[in-house]
Design an enzyme around this catalytic site. Structure first.
Site, short mmCIF file in Angstrom:
data_model
loop_
_atom_site.label_atom_id
_atom_site.label_comp_id
_atom_site.label_asym_id
_atom_site.label_seq_id
_atom_site.Cartn_x
_atom_site.Cartn_y
_atom_site.Cartn_z
N GLN A 1 -0.28 -4.54 4.32
CA GLN A 1 -0.71 -3.21 3.85
C GLN A 1 -1.69 -2.61 4.85
OE1 GLN A 1 -1.54 -3.63 -0.71
NE2 GLN A 1 -1.59 -5.64 0.22
N HIS B 1 2.13 0.45 4.87
CA HIS B 1 1.33 1.68 4.83
C HIS B 1 1.22 2.34 6.19
CE1 HIS B 1 -0.64 0.02 0.88
NE2 HIS B 1 0.58 0.45 0.72
N CYS C 1 8.46 19.90 19.63
CA CYS C 1 8.49 21.19 18.91
C CYS C 1 7.14 21.89 18.88
CB CYS C 1 8.99 20.97 17.48
SG CYS C 1 7.75 20.27 16.37
N SER D 1 -6.28 -7.18 -2.97
CA SER D 1 -6.65 -7.12 -4.38
C SER D 1 -5.39 -7.10 -5.25
CB SER D 1 -7.50 -5.88 -4.64
OG SER D 1 -6.86 -4.73 -4.15
N ASN E 1 -7.89 -15.98 -1.33
CA ASN E 1 -8.87 -14.90 -1.51
C ASN E 1 -10.18 -15.54 -1.95
OD1 ASN E 1 -10.25 -12.49 -2.57
ND2 ASN E 1 -8.23 -11.52 -2.57
P1 OAD Z 1 -8.67 -4.12 -1.04
O1 OAD Z 1 -9.88 -3.60 -0.36
O2 OAD Z 1 -8.25 -3.50 -2.32
O3 OAD Z 1 -8.84 -5.67 -1.33
C1 OAD Z 1 -9.29 -6.54 -0.33
C2 OAD Z 1 -9.21 -7.94 -0.89
O4 OAD Z 1 -9.56 -8.82 0.16
C3 OAD Z 1 -10.14 -8.21 -2.05
O5 OAD Z 1 -9.41 -8.88 -3.07
C4 OAD Z 1 -11.21 -9.13 -1.45
O6 OAD Z 1 -11.67 -10.09 -2.41
C5 OAD Z 1 -10.43 -9.81 -0.36
N1 OAD Z 1 -11.24 -10.28 0.76
C6 OAD Z 1 -12.41 -9.80 1.25
N2 OAD Z 1 -12.80 -10.49 2.33
C7 OAD Z 1 -11.84 -11.44 2.54
C8 OAD Z 1 -11.66 -12.45 3.52
N3 OAD Z 1 -12.53 -12.62 4.52
N4 OAD Z 1 -10.56 -13.22 3.43
C9 OAD Z 1 -9.66 -13.05 2.44
N5 OAD Z 1 -9.79 -12.11 1.49
C10 OAD Z 1 -10.86 -11.31 1.54
O7 OAD Z 1 -7.53 -4.07 0.06
P2 OAD Z 1 -5.97 -4.07 -0.12
O8 OAD Z 1 -5.57 -4.96 -1.23
O9 OAD Z 1 -5.39 -4.30 1.21
O10 OAD Z 1 -3.61 1.83 0.76
O11 OAD Z 1 -5.71 -2.57 -0.52
C11 OAD Z 1 -4.42 -2.13 -0.67
C12 OAD Z 1 -4.32 -0.65 -0.35
O12 OAD Z 1 -5.28 0.09 -1.11
C13 OAD Z 1 -4.68 -0.28 1.08
O13 OAD Z 1 -3.63 -0.56 1.98
C14 OAD Z 1 -4.91 1.20 0.95
C15 OAD Z 1 -5.71 1.27 -0.34
O14 OAD Z 1 -5.46 2.36 -1.12
C16 OAD Z 1 -3.33 2.96 1.44
O15 OAD Z 1 -4.12 3.47 2.20
C17 OAD Z 1 -1.97 3.53 1.18
#
Ligand code: OAD
Length: 265
Positions: free
Chosen positions: A109, A127, A166, A205, A229
């Protein structure tokens, strides 16, 4: 659910067996996999010069159309930050895993390009990417220049470049709120969820759909799901295994314990 809360303790033998014998491994990553590279999360990126802007107000087609320099400048700044960062051991371990299992599909993502820089060539970027801008009018790809040329040190952004075909405005290559995921990328990710026998969910998350559907799809078909996580997420209630720890701790350790004779790291 077998759980390991310390990154370096022996992982469940059932998990290691599944890893060694899997035929198709799906790896789904989110912002957490890049956290130890120092990539600011969506909200962290708003500190400093850009602190007065709300991401939900910048990451939309309407925001770009209303103020192209503002939105282009924000993404150019983010791209400049990402290019200063390096892949971490988690990105590298995933690249190594691709050589250890018969088939690996990597779905992310993230828009930072760090998986590719760590040596994972075929990444399904759900994304989009900060590094693949394209024309807002005709869709023609645009080769990005040095981001420092696109945002001044004072944070005053320049207008987006013009399409070479364009002359339309070039937009960031990320998926914005309200936009569909790239259909071919999503189809490939969904196919992987329907054919894999093991899933590693790393640093997400698992709240944002449709990406969050992928592990659930795999689970209902009988694949095992490993949640990596440091914090609890909603997926913990469904996951087959949970490895608590950061991505850069757990993933290299998983490779080491999975193939102890291979001398990784
Ligand atoms: P989030 O910011 O929602 O979640 C990040 C996750 O990573 C959390 O569950 C943290 O506990 C975990 N985390 C933090 N540090 C870490 C580490 N060092 N090792 C492992 N895990 C760790 O990010 P995403 O789930 O990627 O979409 O969010 C999904 C989407 O939400 C993004 O791509 C974005 C946003 O809206 C768009 O922009 C379309």
């Amino acid at each position: 659910m077998p759980t390991s809360s310390h990154a370096t303790e022996p992982y469940p033998s059932e998990l290691l067996t599944r890893l060694r014998t899997c035929r198709h491994l799906l790896v789904l990553t989110g912002a957490g996999v890049s956290q130890e590279s120092g990539i600011p999360t969506f909200r962290d990126a708003l500190n400093g010069l850009w602190g007065r802007f709300d991401p939900a107000q910048l990451a939309t087609p309407e925001a770009f159309d209303a103020d192209p320099p503002l939105v282009w400048g924000w993404y150019a700044w983010r791209r400049s930050q990402v290019l200063l960062c390096e892949p971490n051991p988690a990105h590298r371990a995933i690249a190594v895993l691709a050589d250890r299992v018969p088939r690996l599909t990597l779905v992310t993502q993230n828009v930072d390009g760090l998986h590719q820089r760590a040596g994972s060539p075929a990444v399904l970027e759900l994304h989009g990417s900060l590094h693949r801008p394209y024309c807002r009018a005709c869709g023609h790809p645009h080769i990005p220049s040095d981001p420092q040329c696109e945002v001044s040190l004072e944070g005053a952004p320049l207008p987006p470049p013009r399409c070479e075909r364009c002359r339309g405005p070039v937009r960031p290559g990320v998926v914005w709120f309200g936009e569909a995921l790239p259909a071919d990328v999503w189809d490939a990710a969904e196919t992987a969820a329907n054919t894999c026998d093991l899933v590693l969910v790393v640093g997400t998350s698992a709240l944002v759909y449709p990406a969050a559907e992928l592990p659930l799809t795999a689970l209902t078909r009988g694949a095992a799901v490993v949640q990596i996580n440091p914090d609890r997420t909603d997926l913990d209630d469904f996951a087959t295994f949970r490895l608590g720890g950061t991505a850069a701790q757990v993933l290299p350790e998983l490779v080491r314990q999975g193939w102890p004779d291979a001398g990784f790291g």
